[in-house]
Design an enzyme around this catalytic site. Structure first.
Site, mmCIF file in Angstrom:
data_model
loop_
_atom_site.group_PDB
_atom_site.id
_atom_site.type_symbol
_atom_site.label_atom_id
_atom_site.label_comp_id
_atom_site.label_asym_id
_atom_site.label_seq_id
_atom_site.Cartn_x
_atom_site.Cartn_y
_atom_site.Cartn_z
ATOM 1 N N ASP A 1 44.994 53.287 21.223
ATOM 2 C CA ASP A 1 44.027 52.533 20.134
ATOM 3 C C ASP A 1 44.582 53.222 18.052
ATOM 4 O O ASP A 1 44.348 52.306 18.072
ATOM 5 C CB ASP A 1 43.198 54.104 20.226
ATOM 6 N N GLU B 1 37.138 52.230 14.774
ATOM 7 C CA GLU B 1 36.436 53.436 15.826
ATOM 8 C C GLU B 1 37.523 54.194 15.583
ATOM 9 O O GLU B 1 37.084 54.838 15.207
ATOM 10 C CB GLU B 1 36.121 52.826 17.010
ATOM 11 N N ASP C 1 38.881 48.673 23.323
ATOM 12 C CA ASP C 1 37.407 48.088 23.887
ATOM 13 C C ASP C 1 38.039 48.793 25.516
ATOM 14 O O ASP C 1 38.366 47.800 25.847
ATOM 15 C CB ASP C 1 36.889 47.103 23.617
ATOM 16 N N THR D 1 38.301 52.025 27.288
ATOM 17 C CA THR D 1 39.248 52.956 27.399
ATOM 18 C C THR D 1 39.385 53.456 28.703
ATOM 19 O O THR D 1 40.741 53.578 28.624
ATOM 20 C CB THR D 1 39.295 54.028 26.634
ATOM 21 N N LYS E 1 32.970 41.195 28.970
ATOM 22 C CA LYS E 1 31.760 40.589 29.220
ATOM 23 C C LYS E 1 31.422 38.814 28.819
ATOM 24 O O LYS E 1 31.182 38.356 28.985
ATOM 25 C CB LYS E 1 30.320 41.735 30.629
ATOM 26 N N ARG F 1 22.849 45.334 28.924
ATOM 27 C CA ARG F 1 23.118 46.517 29.368
ATOM 28 C C ARG F 1 21.499 47.147 28.884
ATOM 29 O O ARG F 1 21.209 46.754 27.323
ATOM 30 C CB ARG F 1 23.902 46.148 27.806
#
Ligand code: AMP
Ligand code: MG
Length: 324
Positions: free
Chosen positions: A41, A64, A125, A127, A238, A252
């Site tokens: 990351d 992030e 993204d 993880t 996705k 989602r």
């Protein structure tokens, strides 16, 4: 179209770094909230921020990870390993101070209300997928006046674990996909035109704490879909499959209202691809996603479709929510 070439290059290098970490160095530290985070990351965020600093030095960045987390949560040995890996991948020397400066490049002070241009970065993204050798992506998006208008997503497992990976990108309302390993002629992204409920293909998270499988299955049933035509995948890859016309629905639905908020960087890159491919992205009420706060989305649930089926899916979601 704005010049994304420096960012495409940086995402390719980032994918090389991720593979190196998976091969040799996999370790994890625990962030507050116990999300697993690996040294990848930090390495990826450093590489992406360096590219942004060079290509678009005046743009704000919301990412992030931070230099503070790097200093406080990563052991000195791991900080040294990241620094060496980044140097090897870039082919130039660097040090921890420079990595830290890149990590915080473009960062706005807490509470800054910002319009204009700002980049969102999710360095790795998915993880959990990365740690389990499933799907993960390297993702960044440009917000202009709070709308995702450009993005790059690197998806190393897009064509399978041993495939070349895919680089997907969009700007000015047009999206492309090309092989990550070999480049080659980019193909235009276009959503599928399937509308027949029985033939619609759905995507959802792997991790059952991220969304309610049970509620999402009820929505598919309410929409007349084959509830078994669903693929579970980590990360915003996705979105990439909706944009590439390989599935029609990514739902989602949180397990409960008022749960953990959606993070902007988990959605803006994928959304830019889907919009450029002709699809649609809203919350469960059919309202636009609200990126204005910068870090968290002001919405309940996310509904991503090829556009053609969007109204029917929103109606099915609303019917299921009314039943509860
Ligand atoms: P996915 O692989 O699509 O399920 O999404 C991965 C993203 O889910 C991560 O980047 C996190 O930001 C987010 N996430 C992690 N934990 C949760 C949770 N408990 N509820 C909702 N989202 C989560
Ligand atoms: Mg994420």
């Amino acid at each position: 179209m704005m010049d994304l070439a420096p960012l495409l290059h940086a995402v390719r290098l980032s994918a090389v770094l991720c593979k190196e970490v998976q091969r040799h160095h996999i370790t994890r530290s625990e962030k507050t909230g116990s999300e697993p985070v690996t040294i990848a990351d930090y390495g990826v965020q450093a590489i992406l921020c360096r590219a942004l600093q060079q290509a678009y030095p005046n743009d704000a960045v919301i990412a992030e990870e931070s230099a503070r987390q790097f200093a406080e949560l990563v052991t000195p040995e791991d900080r040294q390993r990241i620094t060496q890996l980044v140097a090897a991948v870039l082919g130039e020397s660097t040090d921890e101070a420079e990595i830290s400066a890149w990590l915080d490049h473009g960062r706005q002070p807490e509470g800054t209300v910002s319009a204009g241009r700002r980049w969102l970065i999710d360095p790795v993204d998915g993880t959990k997928g990365f740690l389990a050798n499933r799907h993960y992506v390297i993702a960044l998006a440009l917000l202009e006046d709070d709308q995702p208008t450009a993005a790059v997503i690197g998806a190393p497992h897009f064509y399978g674990e041993d495939g070349p990976g895919a680089l997907l990108y969009a700007a000015a309302g047009v999206g492309y996909v090309q092989s990550m390993a070999t480049g080659g002629v980019p193909q235009r992204l276009a959503v599928s035109d399937r509308v027949e409920p029985k033939h619609l293909r759905a995507m959802e998270s792997v991790d059952k704490s991220h969304a309610s499988f049970e509620r999402m299955a009820r929505v598919r049933a309410a929409a007349g879909m084959d509830v078994n035509l669903v693929q579970r995948m980590d990360s915003q890859e996705k979105y990439a499959h909706i944009a590439a016309g390989e599935a029609e629905l990514y739902l989602r639905l949180p397990r409960r209202p008022g749960g953990r908020p959606h993070m902007t960087w988990d959605h803006a890159p994928g959304m830019a691809l889907v919009l450029a491919a002709g699809g649609k992205v809203t919350d469960v009420d059919g309202s636009p996603l609200d990126f204005s706060s910068g870090r968290t989305l002001n919405n309940h649930g996310v509904v991503v479709t090829n556009g053609h089926i969007h109204d029917a899916i929103i109606a099915a979601v609303q019917a299921v929510l009314r039943e509860e």
